[in-house]
Design a protein around this motif. Structure first.
Motif, PDB file in Angstrom:
ATOM      1  N   GLU A  94     -44.496  27.513  20.823  1.00 16.40           N
ATOM      2  CA  GLU A  94     -45.894  27.101  20.729  1.00 16.40           C
ATOM      3  C   GLU A  94     -46.669  27.536  21.970  1.00 16.40           C
ATOM      4  OE1 GLU A  94     -45.818  22.882  18.524  1.00 16.40           O
ATOM      5  OE2 GLU A  94     -44.206  23.237  19.959  1.00 16.40           O
ATOM      6  N   VAL A  95     -47.928  27.859  21.758  1.00 16.77           N
ATOM      7  CA  VAL A  95     -48.843  28.218  22.832  1.00 16.77           C
ATOM      8  C   VAL A  95     -50.165  27.517  22.550  1.00 16.77           C
ATOM      9  CG1 VAL A  95     -50.109  30.095  23.961  1.00 16.77           C
ATOM     10  CG2 VAL A  95     -47.752  30.468  23.195  1.00 16.77           C
ATOM     11  N   ILE A  96     -50.741  26.906  23.575  1.00 18.69           N
ATOM     12  CA  ILE A  96     -52.083  26.332  23.458  1.00 18.69           C
ATOM     13  C   ILE A  96     -53.078  27.358  23.988  1.00 18.69           C
ATOM     14  CG2 ILE A  96     -53.654  24.517  24.233  1.00 18.69           C
ATOM     15  CD1 ILE A  96     -51.260  22.647  24.460  1.00 18.69           C
ATOM     16  N   THR A  97     -54.065  27.697  23.195  1.00 14.88           N
ATOM     17  CA  THR A  97     -55.114  28.615  23.637  1.00 14.88           C
ATOM     18  C   THR A  97     -56.436  27.877  23.667  1.00 14.88           C
ATOM     19  OG1 THR A  97     -53.981  30.539  22.686  1.00 14.88           O
ATOM     20  CG2 THR A  97     -56.324  30.777  23.174  1.00 14.88           C
ATOM     21  N   VAL A  98     -57.053  27.833  24.837  1.00 13.39           N
ATOM     22  CA  VAL A  98     -58.373  27.223  24.987  1.00 13.39           C
ATOM     23  C   VAL A  98     -59.392  28.352  24.989  1.00 13.39           C
ATOM     24  CG1 VAL A  98     -59.832  25.709  26.363  1.00 13.39           C
ATOM     25  CG2 VAL A  98     -57.347  25.373  26.365  1.00 13.39           C
ATOM     26  N   THR A  99     -60.274  28.327  24.022  1.00 13.61           N
ATOM     27  CA  THR A  99     -61.239  29.417  23.869  1.00 13.61           C
ATOM     28  C   THR A  99     -62.500  28.870  23.214  1.00 13.61           C
ATOM     29  OG1 THR A  99     -61.493  31.691  23.065  1.00 13.61           O
ATOM     30  CG2 THR A  99     -60.318  30.168  21.623  1.00 13.61           C
ATOM     31  N   SER A 100     -63.413  29.754  22.820  1.00 15.94           N
ATOM     32  CA  SER A 100     -64.629  29.324  22.129  1.00 15.94           C
ATOM     33  C   SER A 100     -64.492  29.590  20.637  1.00 15.94           C
ATOM     34  CB  SER A 100     -65.843  30.087  22.680  1.00 15.94           C
ATOM     35  OG  SER A 100     -65.780  31.447  22.280  1.00 15.94           O
ATOM     36  N   ARG A 101     -65.424  29.049  19.859  1.00 14.11           N
ATOM     37  CA  ARG A 101     -65.396  29.287  18.421  1.00 14.11           C
ATOM     38  C   ARG A 101     -65.531  30.781  18.125  1.00 14.11           C
ATOM     39  NH1 ARG A 101     -70.472  27.474  15.225  1.00 14.11           N
ATOM     40  NH2 ARG A 101     -69.889  25.349  15.739  1.00 14.11           N
ATOM     41  N   ASP A 102     -66.415  31.471  18.862  1.00 20.88           N
ATOM     42  CA  ASP A 102     -66.622  32.904  18.629  1.00 20.88           C
ATOM     43  C   ASP A 102     -65.349  33.704  18.873  1.00 20.88           C
ATOM     44  OD1 ASP A 102     -69.235  32.465  17.958  1.00 20.88           O
ATOM     45  OD2 ASP A 102     -70.052  33.049  19.910  1.00 20.88           O
ATOM     46  N   TYR A 103     -64.618  33.346  19.931  1.00 23.92           N
ATOM     47  CA  TYR A 103     -63.424  34.108  20.286  1.00 23.92           C
ATOM     48  C   TYR A 103     -62.186  33.670  19.512  1.00 23.92           C
ATOM     49  CZ  TYR A 103     -66.342  35.319  24.339  1.00 23.92           C
ATOM     50  OH  TYR A 103     -67.365  35.739  25.153  1.00 23.92           O
ATOM     51  N   TYR A 104     -62.260  32.490  18.911  1.00 23.85           N
ATOM     52  CA  TYR A 104     -61.100  31.973  18.174  1.00 23.85           C
ATOM     53  C   TYR A 104     -60.627  32.953  17.107  1.00 23.85           C
ATOM     54  CZ  TYR A 104     -58.900  29.546  14.229  1.00 23.85           C
ATOM     55  OH  TYR A 104     -58.087  29.217  13.182  1.00 23.85           O
ATOM     56  N   PHE A 105     -61.540  33.478  16.312  1.00 19.67           N
ATOM     57  CA  PHE A 105     -61.155  34.367  15.222  1.00 19.67           C
ATOM     58  C   PHE A 105     -60.560  35.672  15.755  1.00 19.67           C
ATOM     59  CE2 PHE A 105     -64.551  31.611  13.674  1.00 19.67           C
ATOM     60  CZ  PHE A 105     -63.938  31.074  12.550  1.00 19.67           C
ATOM     61  N   ILE A 106     -61.085  36.141  16.877  1.00 21.45           N
ATOM     62  CA  ILE A 106     -60.545  37.365  17.476  1.00 21.45           C
ATOM     63  C   ILE A 106     -59.136  37.107  17.995  1.00 21.45           C
ATOM     64  CG2 ILE A 106     -60.917  39.173  19.197  1.00 21.45           C
ATOM     65  CD1 ILE A 106     -63.896  38.406  19.207  1.00 21.45           C
ATOM     66  N   CYS A 107     -58.956  35.997  18.725  1.00 21.50           N
ATOM     67  CA  CYS A 107     -57.624  35.643  19.237  1.00 21.50           C
ATOM     68  C   CYS A 107     -56.628  35.473  18.095  1.00 21.50           C
ATOM     69  CB  CYS A 107     -57.694  34.353  20.042  1.00 21.50           C
ATOM     70  SG  CYS A 107     -58.519  34.466  21.628  1.00 21.50           S
ATOM     71  N   GLU A 123     -63.865  25.293  22.808  1.00 21.82           N
ATOM     72  CA  GLU A 123     -64.935  24.754  23.628  1.00 21.82           C
ATOM     73  C   GLU A 123     -66.286  25.124  23.012  1.00 21.82           C
ATOM     74  OE1 GLU A 123     -63.317  25.056  28.136  1.00 21.82           O
ATOM     75  OE2 GLU A 123     -63.755  26.964  27.161  1.00 21.82           O
ATOM     76  N   PRO A 124     -67.221  24.186  22.936  1.00 22.41           N
ATOM     77  CA  PRO A 124     -68.545  24.518  22.400  1.00 22.41           C
ATOM     78  C   PRO A 124     -69.419  25.278  23.387  1.00 22.41           C
ATOM     79  CG  PRO A 124     -68.450  22.197  22.986  1.00 22.41           C
ATOM     80  CD  PRO A 124     -67.057  22.744  23.168  1.00 22.41           C
ATOM     81  N   MET A 125     -69.020  25.283  24.663  1.00 26.11           N
ATOM     82  CA  MET A 125     -69.769  25.978  25.713  1.00 26.11           C
ATOM     83  C   MET A 125     -68.838  26.148  26.908  1.00 26.11           C
ATOM     84  SD  MET A 125     -72.023  22.638  26.606  1.00 26.11           S
ATOM     85  CE  MET A 125     -72.064  22.297  24.835  1.00 26.11           C
ATOM     86  N   GLY A 126     -69.234  26.948  27.876  1.00 20.86           N
ATOM     87  CA  GLY A 126     -68.409  27.144  29.055  1.00 20.86           C
ATOM     88  C   GLY A 126     -68.568  26.003  30.053  1.00 20.86           C
ATOM     89  N   ARG A 127     -67.454  25.488  30.563  1.00 25.36           N
ATOM     90  CA  ARG A 127     -67.488  24.446  31.583  1.00 25.36           C
ATOM     91  C   ARG A 127     -66.428  24.696  32.661  1.00 25.36           C
ATOM     92  NH1 ARG A 127     -71.867  23.467  30.583  1.00 25.36           N
ATOM     93  NH2 ARG A 127     -72.880  21.498  30.054  1.00 25.36           N
ATOM     94  N   ASN A 128     -66.067  25.938  32.893  1.00 32.09           N
ATOM     95  CA  ASN A 128     -65.124  26.309  33.944  1.00 32.09           C
ATOM     96  C   ASN A 128     -63.713  25.815  33.604  1.00 32.09           C
ATOM     97  OD1 ASN A 128     -64.206  27.329  36.530  1.00 32.09           O
ATOM     98  ND2 ASN A 128     -66.321  27.114  37.226  1.00 32.09           N
ATOM     99  N   THR A 129     -62.795  25.969  34.566  1.00 32.65           N
ATOM    100  CA  THR A 129     -61.380  25.801  34.238  1.00 32.65           C
ATOM    101  C   THR A 129     -60.874  24.360  34.318  1.00 32.65           C
ATOM    102  OG1 THR A 129     -60.816  26.393  36.535  1.00 32.65           O
ATOM    103  CG2 THR A 129     -60.744  28.151  34.872  1.00 32.65           C
ATOM    104  N   ALA A 130     -61.475  23.510  35.160  1.00 33.63           N
ATOM    105  CA  ALA A 130     -60.958  22.143  35.281  1.00 33.63           C
ATOM    106  C   ALA A 130     -61.067  21.362  33.968  1.00 33.63           C
ATOM    107  CB  ALA A 130     -61.657  21.397  36.423  1.00 33.63           C
TER     108      ALA A 130
END
Length: 481
Positions: free
Chosen positions: A53-66, A86-93
């Motif tokens: 298993e791998v957890i990928t944190v990304t945006s809705r737009d990039y989800y389909f590409i990933c 993520e619905p928007m960017g909020r940095n890595t923390a």
């Protein structure tokens, strides 16, 4: 010991414009071998995952590409892959905190997470796995562990980590994190042997990270917990609650946690590592000729030295020039001095200030259902070639300021215009008037291709009103088709 990799997949990669753009950033650009950084990162993650298993944190737009990239990996069991959107960017923390909450909920307090950005290049898998093993041993002892890259030159583009007391073979405590230095300071760091490059990769128990965040950055932790509690985590993919996510602080894991944590370690990592942060970094991946020129694609260099050329379909010729970078794409060309490679981001800022689409989109734009390429963009019309993947459906929509004409060039499309629904075969077409509901679907098991001609007085992608969309985009009418 359970090890679950967490991939952070996002970012604009503005210093690699015009190949990397917001709608299709650095992790998805192809390297000289035809592979993408996202593809290589996922393969590396599968290699260290103890559960597959791998957890990928990304945006809705990039989800389909990933997702589509991951599907090509023969080792991947897609049902096991977890996507947190993520619905928007909020940095890595915030991203890492939410992934830690998910991991702890699924696997308990002792599970380890290895955090890796999707846009780093590491080819020495064996050395990487050894470093992960060392980091995991420290993480099991409740250290927040990072990977310090052994520096090979006085690099001014990276942050540094100063090592402290030895904790074991190849691992030391962290004395301090330091910002990107000037050249003379970087030379001193290299000479001292006490500093490593900050890779932005980490290994820790999810529980240790969360407990530390409660102590050193309670505002970030409480916001992350509130967001996680408001999220429907049993959905696939997991879409983080938009309102709660918007309330999270915009801060990196380094500033929020690592610089304040009481128990932290750095692994002396000797594997090859490249964060591909600029075109100069990309150039090092190409082979050099006798004059120091590095070429990818169709290009020739005559009486020229130390140049980097990346071309697409067109032939690029350079005569009598030195130390230049030329990057050619279908709709934009970059020409810059090699010493100014970091300044490419200023081009993107300028384009954004002018609302120029080239800051965000390529001539070919990737969408959840497939892609479209702009063939002509004039004042009185816009022409696109659409490719729709098997089983995919565009949203039910209408336009207020333009009509459209679809002609199928390959395959069979299912079309709705108004209340009528019918099949459209190759060399058949249909007209869609202004203010008319319409939808396009591929009911077959092969790609279909269409030519779309738009006529009207405005062709912006914000002239789309959606009524139904299987990709959840009805709340954002400014996304294309």
């Amino acid at each position: 010991m359970k090890i679950i990799p967490v991939i952070l997949s996002g970012g604009a990669g503005t210093r690699l414009w015009p190949v990397s753009r917001k709608a299709y950033p650095k992790p998805f650009m192809k390297l000289a071998d035809g592979k993408t950084l996202a593809e290589l990162t996922f393969d590396r993650a599968l290699d260290i995952s103890t559960t597959g298993e791998v957890i990928t944190v990304t945006s809705r737009d990039y989800y389909f590409i990933c997702r589509d990239i991951y599907k090509t990996n023969p080792k991947a069991v897609m049902d096991k892959q977890i996507f947190m959107l993520e619905p928007m960017g909020r940095n890595t923390a915030p991203a890492i905190a939410l992934a830690a909450l998910q991991l702890r909920a699924q696997y308990g307090d002792e599970a380890l997470m290895v955090v890796m950005p999707s846009d780093h290049l590491i080819r020495d898998f064996d050395s990487f796995k050894k470093a992960v093993h060392t980091a995991a041993e420290m993480a099991a002892q409740d250290y927040l562990t990072t990977f310090g890259i052994h520096p090979t030159q006085p690099e001014t583009g990276y942050g540094y980590i100063k090592a402290g007391a030895e904790l074991g073979t190849g691992v030391r405590s962290i004395e301090e994190f330091v910002e990107k230095p000037d050249l003379e300071t970087a030379k001193a760091y290299l000479k001292s042997g006490e500093y490593s490059w900050n890779s932005g990769m980490f290994c820790f128990k999810a529980s240790t990270l969360l407990e530390t965040m409660h102590s050193v950055c309670p505002d970030v932790m409480s916001a992350a917990q509130a967001c996680y509690d408001a999220t429907l985590t049993h959905h696939v993919p997991i879409e983080m609650d938009q309102n709660r996510f918007a309330e999270m602080p915009d801060i990196s894991i380094d500033y929020a946690v690592m610089e304040r944590a009481p128990k932290r370690a750095v692994v002396d990592s000797r594997f090859d590592w490249n964060d591909i942060g600029s075109w100069n970094s990309m150039a090092t991946l190409a082979e050099s000729d006798v004059n120091g020129n590095r070429v990818e694609g169709k290009a020739i260099a005559i009486e020229s030295n130390n140049c980097y050329i990346r071309s697409g379909d067109r032939l690029v010729a350079m005569v009598g020039v030195d130390d230049l970078m030329v990057v050619d794409t279908k709709d934009a060309v970059l020409v810059a001095h090699k010493e100014r490679s970091q300044g490419v981001k200023d081009v993107v800022q300028f384009l954004k200030s002018k609302d120029h689409e080239a800051a965000i989109y390529h001539q070919t734009v990737h969408r959840p259902w497939g892609s479209y390429s702009i063939l002509e963009d004039a004042d009185d019309c816009k022409v696109k070639r659409l490719v729709v993947k098997p089983g995919q459906v565009l949203s039910l929509q209408l336009h207020h300021r333009r009509s459209e004409h679809w002609t199928v060039v390959d395959g069979t499309a299912k079309v709705r215009v108004g209340d009528d629904e019918f099949l459209l075969n190759a060399n058949e077409s249909v007209h869609i008037p202004v203010e008319t509901l319409h939808r396009l679907e591929n009911p077959t098991d092969t790609d279909i291709a269409l030519i779309e001609v738009q006529c009207g007085d405005y062709f912006g992608e914000d002239d789309i009103e959606r009524f139904e969309d299987i990709y959840g985009r009805t709340d954002d009418s400014k996304q294309a088709s």
